[in-house]
Design a protein around this motif. Sequence first.
Motif, short mmCIF file in Angstrom:
data_model
loop_
_atom_site.label_atom_id
_atom_site.label_comp_id
_atom_site.label_asym_id
_atom_site.label_seq_id
_atom_site.Cartn_x
_atom_site.Cartn_y
_atom_site.Cartn_z
N ALA A 161 15.80 19.52 -25.00
CA ALA A 161 16.64 18.91 -26.02
C ALA A 161 17.89 18.28 -25.41
O ALA A 161 18.25 17.14 -25.72
CB ALA A 161 17.04 19.94 -27.07
N VAL A 162 18.55 19.01 -24.51
CA VAL A 162 19.77 18.50 -23.88
C VAL A 162 19.45 17.35 -22.92
O VAL A 162 20.16 16.34 -22.89
CB VAL A 162 20.51 19.64 -23.16
N GLN A 163 18.39 17.49 -22.15
CA GLN A 163 18.03 16.42 -21.22
C GLN A 163 17.63 15.15 -21.96
O GLN A 163 17.88 14.04 -21.47
CB GLN A 163 16.92 16.88 -20.29
N ALA A 164 17.03 15.29 -23.15
CA ALA A 164 16.66 14.10 -23.93
C ALA A 164 17.90 13.36 -24.41
O ALA A 164 17.94 12.12 -24.41
CB ALA A 164 15.79 14.51 -25.12
N VAL A 165 18.94 14.09 -24.82
CA VAL A 165 20.19 13.43 -25.20
C VAL A 165 20.78 12.69 -24.01
O VAL A 165 21.23 11.54 -24.12
CB VAL A 165 21.22 14.46 -25.73
N PHE A 166 20.76 13.33 -22.85
CA PHE A 166 21.30 12.69 -21.64
C PHE A 166 20.53 11.42 -21.30
O PHE A 166 21.11 10.41 -20.91
CB PHE A 166 21.25 13.67 -20.48
N ALA A 167 19.21 11.44 -21.49
CA ALA A 167 18.38 10.28 -21.16
C ALA A 167 18.57 9.15 -22.16
O ALA A 167 18.58 7.97 -21.78
CB ALA A 167 16.91 10.69 -21.11
N GLN A 168 18.74 9.47 -23.46
CA GLN A 168 18.76 8.46 -24.50
C GLN A 168 20.16 7.97 -24.87
O GLN A 168 20.36 6.80 -25.15
CB GLN A 168 18.07 9.00 -25.76
N ARG A 169 21.13 8.88 -24.90
CA ARG A 169 22.50 8.51 -25.32
C ARG A 169 23.51 9.45 -24.64
O ARG A 169 24.12 10.28 -25.31
CB ARG A 169 22.63 8.52 -26.84
N PRO A 170 23.68 9.30 -23.35
CA PRO A 170 24.59 10.20 -22.62
C PRO A 170 26.02 10.17 -23.13
O PRO A 170 26.74 11.17 -23.04
CB PRO A 170 24.51 9.69 -21.18
N GLU A 171 26.42 9.04 -23.70
CA GLU A 171 27.79 8.92 -24.22
C GLU A 171 28.04 9.85 -25.40
O GLU A 171 29.20 10.08 -25.78
CB GLU A 171 28.08 7.47 -24.63
N ALA A 172 26.97 10.40 -25.99
CA ALA A 172 27.12 11.31 -27.13
C ALA A 172 27.50 12.72 -26.70
O ALA A 172 27.92 13.52 -27.54
CB ALA A 172 25.82 11.36 -27.93
N ILE A 173 27.36 13.05 -25.44
CA ILE A 173 27.65 14.40 -24.96
C ILE A 173 29.17 14.60 -24.90
O ILE A 173 29.89 13.80 -24.30
CB ILE A 173 27.01 14.64 -23.58
N ARG A 174 29.64 15.66 -25.54
CA ARG A 174 31.07 15.93 -25.60
C ARG A 174 31.49 17.16 -24.79
O ARG A 174 32.61 17.25 -24.32
CB ARG A 174 31.50 16.11 -27.06
N LYS A 175 30.59 18.11 -24.61
CA LYS A 175 30.89 19.29 -23.80
C LYS A 175 29.58 19.94 -23.41
O LYS A 175 28.60 19.90 -24.17
CB LYS A 175 31.77 20.28 -24.56
#
Length: 287
Positions: free
Chosen positions: A59-73
Amino acid sequence: MTAKPPSPWDKASLRTADTRKRENTGPRRQAASSDREERPAVRHEGGNKQELRYYGLNAVQAVFAQRPEAIRKLYLAEARIPQLQPLLAWCVKHRIGYRVVEEADLGKLAASSHHEGVVADVLRVDPLALSDWLRSLPAGPVLALWLDGVGNPHNFGAILRSAAHFGVSAILQSRESTLAVSGAAARVAEGGAERVPLVRMEDRMAAIAQLRDAGFQLAATVVRGGADLFAIKLPQRLIYVMGAEGEGMDDALTRACDLQLSIPGTGAVESLNVAAATAVFLAQWRR
């Protein structure tokens, strides 16, 4: 609204509308058998309603692959450092805070024992408007899902995973729907939550008209009485309408659909779980 028939999928899991709402928006969720250790979610720092707490490696790696700018912490176990080096480097470069913490702390942060060594606070994605989604579609075959009252986050996560696997273009929801991606749903989806957009519809009959104008047919999925899924020729542009786990599809919506489809079986059990049924319907269209 016409009364809903009992239990097209998961008859044993009857839940009221209030219960479904608590499962998606409340601080407590009823634990499914696959996640009995899951506890009430811990409100993350600042209580930002625009953020969502993801957990689970895929789940976390998918966010990083698709929209890394969405990661806040980011929070991670020491054992995950080698595997998450690209993500950590990105966090350093973009000044995103991260902390190496103990397993017990990850469990508290995720409110689940199924964190897989990593937790992240990420920005939510707003649903698309139906008209915007329709304008973005290519010509030719398109498959989408309309979830009419599905509320369990684990079922939703499993549906998202199948939807991503079989190339579903979107998950359609009515304006009354409380269904949203949660940490539990994203973890079960194994990355599928980042691949399949949610589309919010306004007036139901107007939405059906728009879908038909775009060349779609709607298929109500019913436990019995529908056409045999494996014997019928499916349309190239299709919306499967899946009913709620306990209460089922609204009768008026069922009648408004162009087709009614059923999955034939042995009769040894009454029906499939809604997530399992969805996977069967999707696979048959793809075939």
